[in-house]
Write an enzyme that holds these catalytic residues in place. Structure first.
Site, PDB file in Angstrom:
ATOM      1  N   GLU A   5      -0.966  -0.533   9.836  1.00  0.00           N
ATOM      2  CA  GLU A   5      -0.553   0.318   8.720  1.00  0.00           C
ATOM      3  C   GLU A   5      -1.472   1.521   8.579  1.00  0.00           C
ATOM      4  O   GLU A   5      -1.025   2.635   8.284  1.00  0.00           O
ATOM      5  CB  GLU A   5      -0.530  -0.490   7.425  1.00  0.00           C
ATOM      6  N   HIS A  41      -1.308   6.617   9.143  1.00  0.00           N
ATOM      7  CA  HIS A  41      -1.835   7.762   8.397  1.00  0.00           C
ATOM      8  C   HIS A  41      -2.722   8.670   9.250  1.00  0.00           C
ATOM      9  O   HIS A  41      -3.234   9.674   8.746  1.00  0.00           O
ATOM     10  CB  HIS A  41      -2.623   7.260   7.191  1.00  0.00           C
ATOM     11  N   LYS A  91       0.800  -1.222   0.000  1.00  0.00           N
ATOM     12  CA  LYS A  91       0.000   0.000   0.000  1.00  0.00           C
ATOM     13  C   LYS A  91       0.832   1.272   0.000  1.00  0.00           C
ATOM     14  O   LYS A  91       0.426   2.268  -0.587  1.00  0.00           O
ATOM     15  CB  LYS A  91      -0.934   0.013   1.218  1.00  0.00           C
TER      16      LYS A  91
END
Length: 339
Positions: free
Chosen positions: A184, A188, A114
């Site tokens: 993951e 962000h 990703k």
């Protein structure tokens, strides 16, 4: 009749188990091996799963399972699905380099990476993969992958792509089944980065999810759709936006997944294409299904003698990369395939 592609799955978390569930329903493939941090299992006739989709045979305990598996059985494996975690960011590329250096394996790899930086690191291995007769397809899951290639095809209606917006909805009934994926996503969030997330315990992750009601709102993510669409000549990476909403407590998607491509037509008008993904298709459906499709295409290309590192968009119709390159004053990139 074409022989079934003999597949190994590296990483046996949520996505790895999802791939193992899917393969028996796809007659072009046979699951022959799995490997994770605990060890590996191999059966040339096909691994069997229990009704709970766990392995029906014990793993061979091995702290270096992927390397050991490919050294022992690499000639009996055609393709590998990489469902490994991407923390820290260098782990993926370092693992691929070790496989190329140490195992002698020749075949196809497909990943569902990703992060942009992780994909960029893989490109430094292109020549080495060519020399080792490996064809590696990166960004071949849902996003990047399935949704990226939709954008790459939709771009052809326009002479210039102004914006690509990928907005996803993901529902997870139990976040612990997808620990690596959720970790993951945490990277962000505002106030978090890879270093902080790597140091967090599962209990701390769970506590943070409680504070957020189980919902993760992700905006302007560092997502490899940007580099893949740029390399494909579709648009500069700063015109690609990826974000979404992840519900870690409910299997139902909190919002539909969409891909919107906005561009300027030959007549000078500005318009948008939008593709909506079925809410009934789960994350596993949208990651593992397309990954198998790219894998099958990869084995066909491999059989014709193509090696090196390519992206999912390299297998799609090409955009007018000469026009894009002239506008950006950058050299045209050729797909990294050699015979």
């Amino acid at each position: 009749m074409q022989q079934a592609v003999r597949v190994a799955v590296f990483g046996f978390g949520g996505l790895g188990k999802g791939m193992a569930r899917l393969i028996p329903q796809r007659p072009d493939f046979r699951l022959v091996a799995v490997a994770d941090s605990q060890g590996f299992a191999f059966n040339a006739n096909g691994l069997e799963l229990t009704e709970e989709f766990s392995l029906n045979q014990p793993l061979h305990a091995d702290s270096d399972s992927m390397i050991s598996l490919l050294k022992a059985h690499g000639q009996e494996i055609d393709a590998v699905f990489m469902a490994l975690p991407n923390l820290p960011v260098e782990f993926f590329a370092e693992t691929v380099k070790r496989i190329a250096d140490e195992t002698g394996f020749e075949g196809v790899f497909v990943d569902a990476l990703k992060r942009t930086e992780a994909v960029e690191r893989l490109f430094t291995l292109n020549e080495q993969l060519q020399e080792r007769k490996i064809l590696y397809i990166t960004g071949a899951g849902a996003t990047p992958g399935f949704l990226t290639t939709i954008a790459a095809v939709a771009a052809h209606s326009f002479v210039e792509v102004l914006d690509v917006n990928i907005h996803f909805g993901v529902g997870i009934g139990n976040w612990e089944a997808y620990k690596a994926t959720v970790r993951e996503d945490f990277i962000h969030l505002e106030g978090f980065d890879a270093k902080r997330v790597a140091c967090m315990s599962d209990e701390e992750i769970a506590q943070e999810l409680d504070v957020r009601g189980g919902l993760l709102k992700l905006v302007d993510m560092e997502h490899a759709d940007d580099i893949i669409l740029e390399l494909a000549g579709v648009c500069p990476r700063d015109r690609v936006r990826v974000g979404g909403l992840v519900d870690t407590r409910n299997a139902k998607k909190p919002v539909s997944t969409t891909v919107t491509v906005t561009g300027r037509t030959a007549s000078g008008s500005v318009g948008s294409h939008q593709f909506v993904v079925s809410d009934e298709a789960t994350m596993v459906d949208n990651v593992c299904g397309p990954a198998l499709g790219f894998m099958l295409r990869g084995t066909e290309l491999y059989g014709r003698g193509f090696y090196g590192l390519i992206t999912s968009a390299d297998i799609m119709p090409r955009f007018s990369s000469q026009v894009f390159a002239q506008a950006q004053e950058i050299p045209v990139r050729e797909a990294a395939l050699t015979v």
